[in-house]
Motif scaffolding. Structure first.
Motif, PDB file in Angstrom:
ATOM      1  N   GLU A 109       0.826  -1.216   0.000  1.00 25.42           N
ATOM      2  CA  GLU A 109       0.000   0.000   0.000  1.00 25.42           C
ATOM      3  C   GLU A 109       0.858   1.263   0.000  1.00 25.42           C
ATOM      4  OE1 GLU A 109      -2.447  -0.376   3.442  1.00 25.42           O
ATOM      5  OE2 GLU A 109      -3.736  -1.922   2.552  1.00 25.42           O
ATOM      6  N   ASN A 110       2.035   1.194   0.631  1.00 23.89           N
ATOM      7  CA  ASN A 110       2.917   2.367   0.766  1.00 23.89           C
ATOM      8  C   ASN A 110       4.349   1.958   0.450  1.00 23.89           C
ATOM      9  OD1 ASN A 110       0.917   4.318   2.276  1.00 23.89           O
ATOM     10  ND2 ASN A 110       0.804   2.367   3.349  1.00 23.89           N
ATOM     11  N   SER A 111       4.606   1.590  -0.791  1.00 24.41           N
ATOM     12  CA  SER A 111       5.902   1.009  -1.137  1.00 24.41           C
ATOM     13  C   SER A 111       7.067   1.956  -0.892  1.00 24.41           C
ATOM     14  CB  SER A 111       5.906   0.547  -2.598  1.00 24.41           C
ATOM     15  OG  SER A 111       5.690   1.635  -3.474  1.00 24.41           O
ATOM     16  N   GLN A 112       6.803   3.256  -0.910  1.00 17.95           N
ATOM     17  CA  GLN A 112       7.895   4.207  -0.704  1.00 17.95           C
ATOM     18  C   GLN A 112       8.416   4.179   0.729  1.00 17.95           C
ATOM     19  OE1 GLN A 112       4.714   4.991  -1.068  1.00 17.95           O
ATOM     20  NE2 GLN A 112       4.167   6.347   0.630  1.00 17.95           N
ATOM     21  N   LEU A 113       7.643   3.603   1.649  1.00 20.85           N
ATOM     22  CA  LEU A 113       8.059   3.531   3.047  1.00 20.85           C
ATOM     23  C   LEU A 113       8.995   2.357   3.316  1.00 20.85           C
ATOM     24  CD1 LEU A 113       4.653   4.208   4.855  1.00 20.85           C
ATOM     25  CD2 LEU A 113       6.439   5.860   4.267  1.00 20.85           C
ATOM     26  N   ALA A 114       8.972   1.365   2.438  1.00 16.82           N
ATOM     27  CA  ALA A 114       9.720   0.135   2.677  1.00 16.82           C
ATOM     28  C   ALA A 114      11.110   0.195   2.069  1.00 16.82           C
ATOM     29  CB  ALA A 114       8.953  -1.051   2.098  1.00 16.82           C
ATOM     30  N   SER A 115      12.095  -0.197   2.835  1.00 17.50           N
ATOM     31  CA  SER A 115      13.457  -0.240   2.301  1.00 17.50           C
ATOM     32  C   SER A 115      13.603  -1.454   1.385  1.00 17.50           C
ATOM     33  CB  SER A 115      14.468  -0.344   3.446  1.00 17.50           C
ATOM     34  OG  SER A 115      14.346  -1.602   4.103  1.00 17.50           O
ATOM     35  N   PRO A 116      14.477  -1.379   0.388  1.00 17.72           N
ATOM     36  CA  PRO A 116      14.699  -2.540  -0.479  1.00 17.72           C
ATOM     37  C   PRO A 116      15.117  -3.786   0.291  1.00 17.72           C
ATOM     38  CG  PRO A 116      15.614  -0.581  -1.497  1.00 17.72           C
ATOM     39  CD  PRO A 116      15.174  -0.189  -0.108  1.00 17.72           C
ATOM     40  N   ILE A 117      15.904  -3.639   1.354  1.00 12.67           N
ATOM     41  CA  ILE A 117      16.341  -4.817   2.108  1.00 12.67           C
ATOM     42  C   ILE A 117      15.160  -5.469   2.822  1.00 12.67           C
ATOM     43  CG2 ILE A 117      17.011  -3.521   4.180  1.00 12.67           C
ATOM     44  CD1 ILE A 117      18.769  -6.649   2.802  1.00 12.67           C
ATOM     45  N   GLN A 157       2.787  -8.831  -6.549  1.00 19.20           N
ATOM     46  CA  GLN A 157       2.877  -7.421  -6.167  1.00 19.20           C
ATOM     47  C   GLN A 157       4.137  -7.148  -5.365  1.00 19.20           C
ATOM     48  OE1 GLN A 157      -1.186  -7.568  -4.369  1.00 19.20           O
ATOM     49  NE2 GLN A 157      -1.411  -5.551  -5.326  1.00 19.20           N
ATOM     50  N   LEU A 158       4.467  -8.092  -4.476  1.00 23.62           N
ATOM     51  CA  LEU A 158       5.672  -7.947  -3.664  1.00 23.62           C
ATOM     52  C   LEU A 158       6.921  -7.992  -4.543  1.00 23.62           C
ATOM     53  CD1 LEU A 158       6.919  -7.669  -0.858  1.00 23.62           C
ATOM     54  CD2 LEU A 158       6.721 -10.165  -0.597  1.00 23.62           C
ATOM     55  N   GLY A 159       6.932  -8.910  -5.512  1.00 23.15           N
ATOM     56  CA  GLY A 159       8.054  -8.981  -6.442  1.00 23.15           C
ATOM     57  C   GLY A 159       8.190  -7.723  -7.276  1.00 23.15           C
ATOM     58  N   LYS A 160       7.067  -7.163  -7.662  1.00 18.23           N
ATOM     59  CA  LYS A 160       7.071  -5.935  -8.467  1.00 18.23           C
ATOM     60  C   LYS A 160       7.682  -4.775  -7.692  1.00 18.23           C
ATOM     61  CE  LYS A 160       3.721  -2.569 -10.302  1.00 18.23           C
ATOM     62  NZ  LYS A 160       4.232  -2.296 -11.645  1.00 18.23           N
ATOM     63  N   ILE A 161       7.234  -4.584  -6.444  1.00 20.00           N
ATOM     64  CA  ILE A 161       7.771  -3.434  -5.705  1.00 20.00           C
ATOM     65  C   ILE A 161       9.222  -3.681  -5.272  1.00 20.00           C
ATOM     66  CG2 ILE A 161       5.515  -2.568  -4.999  1.00 20.00           C
ATOM     67  CD1 ILE A 161       6.088  -3.616  -2.178  1.00 20.00           C
ATOM     68  N   LEU A 162       9.593  -4.947  -5.094  1.00 14.39           N
ATOM     69  CA  LEU A 162      10.997  -5.254  -4.812  1.00 14.39           C
ATOM     70  C   LEU A 162      11.873  -4.784  -5.969  1.00 14.39           C
ATOM     71  CD1 LEU A 162      13.408  -6.606  -3.395  1.00 14.39           C
ATOM     72  CD2 LEU A 162      12.673  -8.776  -4.415  1.00 14.39           C
ATOM     73  N   LEU A 163      11.466  -5.090  -7.193  1.00  5.83           N
ATOM     74  CA  LEU A 163      12.241  -4.677  -8.366  1.00  5.83           C
ATOM     75  C   LEU A 163      12.189  -3.165  -8.580  1.00  5.83           C
ATOM     76  CD1 LEU A 163      11.308  -7.600 -10.774  1.00  5.83           C
ATOM     77  CD2 LEU A 163      13.556  -7.159  -9.752  1.00  5.83           C
ATOM     78  N   GLU A 164      11.042  -2.564  -8.308  1.00  5.56           N
ATOM     79  CA  GLU A 164      10.925  -1.110  -8.498  1.00  5.56           C
ATOM     80  C   GLU A 164      11.750  -0.339  -7.475  1.00  5.56           C
ATOM     81  OE1 GLU A 164       6.507  -0.815 -10.568  1.00  5.56           O
ATOM     82  OE2 GLU A 164       6.678  -0.609  -8.394  1.00  5.56           O
ATOM     83  N   ARG A 165      11.790  -0.831  -6.246  1.00  5.71           N
ATOM     84  CA  ARG A 165      12.533  -0.124  -5.197  1.00  5.71           C
ATOM     85  C   ARG A 165      14.019  -0.495  -5.200  1.00  5.71           C
ATOM     86  NH1 ARG A 165      12.438   3.296  -2.446  1.00  5.71           N
ATOM     87  NH2 ARG A 165      12.157   2.691  -0.290  1.00  5.71           N
ATOM     88  N   GLY A 166      14.298  -1.775  -5.438  1.00  6.08           N
ATOM     89  CA  GLY A 166      15.682  -2.217  -5.386  1.00  6.08           C
ATOM     90  C   GLY A 166      16.407  -2.164  -6.713  1.00  6.08           C
TER      91      GLY A 166
END
Length: 200
Positions: free
Chosen positions: A48-56, A81-90
């Motif tokens: 819901e708030n991917s910008q709050l989560a660190s890539p690690i 969805q989790l894989g998507k935001i992992l790739l987008e953030r990391g």
């Protein structure tokens, strides 16, 4: 620290024990992962708030759910969805972890075919994988990266989800044919053998 939002804001690798896959060694109705409920609360908030989560943190969540998938015989509905935001953030730094979780089981493999990424990010990911494959890497790493490269190509071509279907709980089904994923099983056996030999 019981609140998911607080956990996300204060996360360091030392806190991974609260979200790691913690399996009781049993299957079916006796299956228990003692961290599952809290981990999935954290995942939901991260999505819901991917910008709050660190890539690690995203990496640890993704790999924990990949390990869950192996023993639970399925994948969480949020896995793509989790894989998507992992790739987008990391971005490129997340490829190694993403590749491991992606081919952890047949279910994680299938789930990740739902991922959609921007052309710009896909271009960088594909280039990074290409360079990594040119290096001297072991057989398992090569298989993981080759599988990720194939997925990225399919996502870019808009055909990743062709031939895959999601079956929701309670959906009546008939005429089901089980296809044994032989090469996934072989990779999984090799990976377990490698990691079980490493000192604890």
């Amino acid at each position: 620290m019981n609140d998911a939002a607080e956990f996300i804001s204060k996360f360091t690798p030392k806190l991974s024990g609260k979200i790691d896959f913690a399996w009781n060694g049993k299957h079916a109705a006796d299956f228990v992962d003692t961290n599952q409920i809290f981990r999935w609360q954290v995942v939901e908030l991260c999505i819901e708030n991917s910008q709050l989560a660190s890539p690690i943190l995203l990496e640890r969540l993704f790999l924990a759910d990949a390990n869950w998938s192996v023993e639970a015989w399925g994948s969480p509905y949020h896995f793509a969805q989790l894989g998507k935001i992992l790739l987008e953030r990391g971005e490129e730094k997340a490829i190694e972890s993403f590749s491991k979780g992606f081919i952890c089981s047949f279910d994680t493999f299938g789930a990740c075919h739902e991922i959609r990424l921007s052309e710009q990010l896909l271009g960088r990911l594909k280039q990074h994988v290409k360079l990594a494959l040119d290096k001297n890497i072991d057989e398992l790493q090569r298989k993981e990266l080759e599988s990720a490269a194939e997925l990225f190509e399919k996502i870019g071509a808009g055909v990743a989800d062709q031939g895959w279907a999601r079956v929701e709980p309670g959906t009546p089904v008939s005429n089901i044919r089980v296809i044994w994923p032989r090469w996934f099983h072989k990779i999984w056996i090799k990976a377990k053998a490698i990691f079980s030999k490493q000192p604890g």
